[in-house]
Design a protein around this motif. Structure first.
Motif, PDB file in Angstrom:
ATOM      1  N   ARG A   1      -4.049  -8.498 -50.121  1.00 27.96           N
ATOM      2  CA  ARG A   1      -4.740  -7.299 -49.649  1.00 27.96           C
ATOM      3  C   ARG A   1      -4.209  -6.928 -48.269  1.00 27.96           C
ATOM      4  N   PRO A   2      -4.205  -5.659 -47.847  1.00 30.49           N
ATOM      5  CA  PRO A   2      -4.702  -4.532 -48.639  1.00 30.49           C
ATOM      6  C   PRO A   2      -3.636  -3.831 -49.477  1.00 30.49           C
ATOM      7  N   ARG A   3      -2.351  -4.170 -49.332  1.00 32.03           N
ATOM      8  CA  ARG A   3      -1.315  -3.368 -49.997  1.00 32.03           C
ATOM      9  C   ARG A   3      -0.860  -3.976 -51.332  1.00 32.03           C
ATOM     10  N   GLN A   4      -1.368  -5.183 -51.619  1.00 33.28           N
ATOM     11  CA  GLN A   4      -1.076  -5.819 -52.914  1.00 33.28           C
ATOM     12  C   GLN A   4       0.411  -5.979 -53.238  1.00 33.28           C
TER      13      GLN A   4
ATOM     14  N   GLU B   1      -6.790   2.178 -41.070  1.00 33.78           N
ATOM     15  CA  GLU B   1      -7.987   1.625 -41.699  1.00 33.78           C
ATOM     16  C   GLU B   1      -8.144   2.160 -43.121  1.00 33.78           C
TER      17      GLU B   1
ATOM     18  N   GLU C   1      -6.173   1.928 -45.392  1.00 34.41           N
ATOM     19  CA  GLU C   1      -5.643   0.933 -46.338  1.00 34.41           C
ATOM     20  C   GLU C   1      -6.729  -0.078 -46.730  1.00 34.41           C
ATOM     21  N   VAL C   2      -7.764  -0.176 -45.874  1.00 37.88           N
ATOM     22  CA  VAL C   2      -8.797  -1.198 -46.080  1.00 37.88           C
ATOM     23  C   VAL C   2      -9.993  -0.645 -46.854  1.00 37.88           C
ATOM     24  N   ILE C   3     -10.393   0.584 -46.511  1.00 34.35           N
ATOM     25  CA  ILE C   3     -11.612   1.144 -47.119  1.00 34.35           C
ATOM     26  C   ILE C   3     -11.458   2.652 -47.246  1.00 34.35           C
ATOM     27  N   GLU C   4     -11.945   3.194 -48.352  1.00 30.92           N
ATOM     28  CA  GLU C   4     -11.875   4.640 -48.553  1.00 30.92           C
ATOM     29  C   GLU C   4     -12.851   5.328 -47.617  1.00 30.92           C
TER      30      GLU C   4
ATOM     31  N   ASN D   1      -7.027  -3.399 -39.160  1.00 35.05           N
ATOM     32  CA  ASN D   1      -6.078  -3.722 -40.222  1.00 35.05           C
ATOM     33  C   ASN D   1      -4.758  -4.243 -39.652  1.00 35.05           C
TER      34      ASN D   1
END
Ligand code: RUB
Length: 321
Positions: free
Chosen positions: A162-165, A258, A260-263, A277
């Motif tokens: 996470r967060p980009r997998q 941010e 990338e972490v939460i919508e 992040n």
């Protein structure tokens, strides 16, 4: 201005910043290639085509544009340094040729180094081993691939990262070479370490004290691996050695968006919070068993010797205005 970088440089810089081009080694070769594109374009357009000084200035400007994309992977400035230090000649044609040749030599060396370090890393892996990976590192994958080519049967536990997998890229590439893959969420790593024989990660930068700067989560993984008694290696060609750390500088850790972490909708629903992040962290040398390079494997604490040999004490910045 006279020295605006060619469109190819702008496109490469944008792709690096948005992570379409990502991973320290891949960023380095893309940057070297963009300088070659700039040299071709500048040798074809005025005023750079008829003015060696303007040509040089346009290459330095391209270097700065590329340098500013992401701060943590030292392979990027090391690539720029390699190519720009070899820019020489009295005519624009000679200058162009020197840049194009240096760029090609750099990319060849990078590929060769990855192959060589893959052999070294593979020797650390035994037939039947299960490895755990974090993020996506072409240097780390080179070790696993070389082990497979040596006829060893290897399976992998892949952290999604996470967060980009980036773990998904690793999973796909391991599948392509026939390695059975188990994909897990990052927080499951310690539970799975009991089933793992070796942790293999890459690096964005290696500091003079042997600290390994890699994707966020690497340091926690290393501490857990030590606690479980699982060896951990970082596969990092010498282009990842950070010369400025020889003189006490620290490596800048990139902070990403941010988003990338939460919508944003979900975030607003929660209320007033801070989201951070950081993209990378530092694994202290005592938690890393070996740094595997194309020049052999090193205990992290001894990497400084290799660094001095390769970079001396100072690192010039040939892209400076
Ligand atoms: C990539 C990452 C990789 C290193 C090494 O981070 O941390 O482990 O760059 O990769 P990001 P390689 O996805 O943020 O660029 O071995 O391919 O150089």
């Amino acid at each position: 201005t006279d020295t605006d970088p060619a469109p190819a440089v702008g496109e490469t810089a944008e792709s690096i910043a948005t992570m379409e081009i990502r991973g320290a080694a891949t960023i380095a070769s893309a940057a070297a290639e963009a300088l070659a594109d700039q040299a071709e374009a500048a040798a074809d357009a005025e005023p750079t085509a008829s003015d060696p000084e303007a040509f040089r200035a346009s290459l330095r400007a391209a270097g700065r544009t590329l340098r500013e994309t992401r701060p943590t992977a030292v392979s990027l400035p090391n690539a720029l340094r390699y190519v720009l230090q070899r820019m020489e000649g009295d005519s624009v044609d000679a200058l162009r040729d020197s840049v194009v040749d240096a760029s090609e030599a750099f990319v060849r060396q990078l590929d060769r180094a990855q192959e060589d370090l893959g052999q070294v890393g593979a020797n650390r892996l035994a037939d039947g081993d299960t490895v755990m990976t974090h993020c996506h590192s072409t240097d780390a994958l080179a070790c696993i691939e070389a082990a497979v080519e040596q006829g060893k049967s290897i399976s992998a536990v892949v952290k999604e990262t996470r967060p980009r997998q980036q773990g998904h890229i690793t999973a796909e590439q391991l599948r392509d070479i026939g390695v059975p893959v188990t994909l897990i969420v990052d927080s499951a790593a310690r539970r799975y370490l009991d089933e793992v024989d070796h942790v293999v990660v890459g690096a964005d930068s290696i500091a003079a004290d042997g600290g390994v700067i890699n994707k966020i989560g690497t340091s926690g993984l290393a501490v857990n691996a030590r606690e479980r008694g699982v060896p951990i290696m970082t596969a990092a060609q010498t282009i990842k050695l950070h010369p400025e750390t020889l003189t006490g500088h620290t490596v800048e850790i990139e902070m990403r968006s941010e988003a990338e972490v939460i919508e944003s909708e979900e975030r607003e629903a929660i209320g007033e919070i801070t989201v951070e992040n950081p993209a990378f962290d530092v694994t202290p040398p005592r938690y890393m068993d070996a740094i595997v390079t194309e020049q052999g494997q090193f205990p992290p604490e001894s990497i400084v010797t290799l660094m001095r040999e390769l970079f001396g004490e100072g690192a010039a910045e040939p892209w400076a205005e």
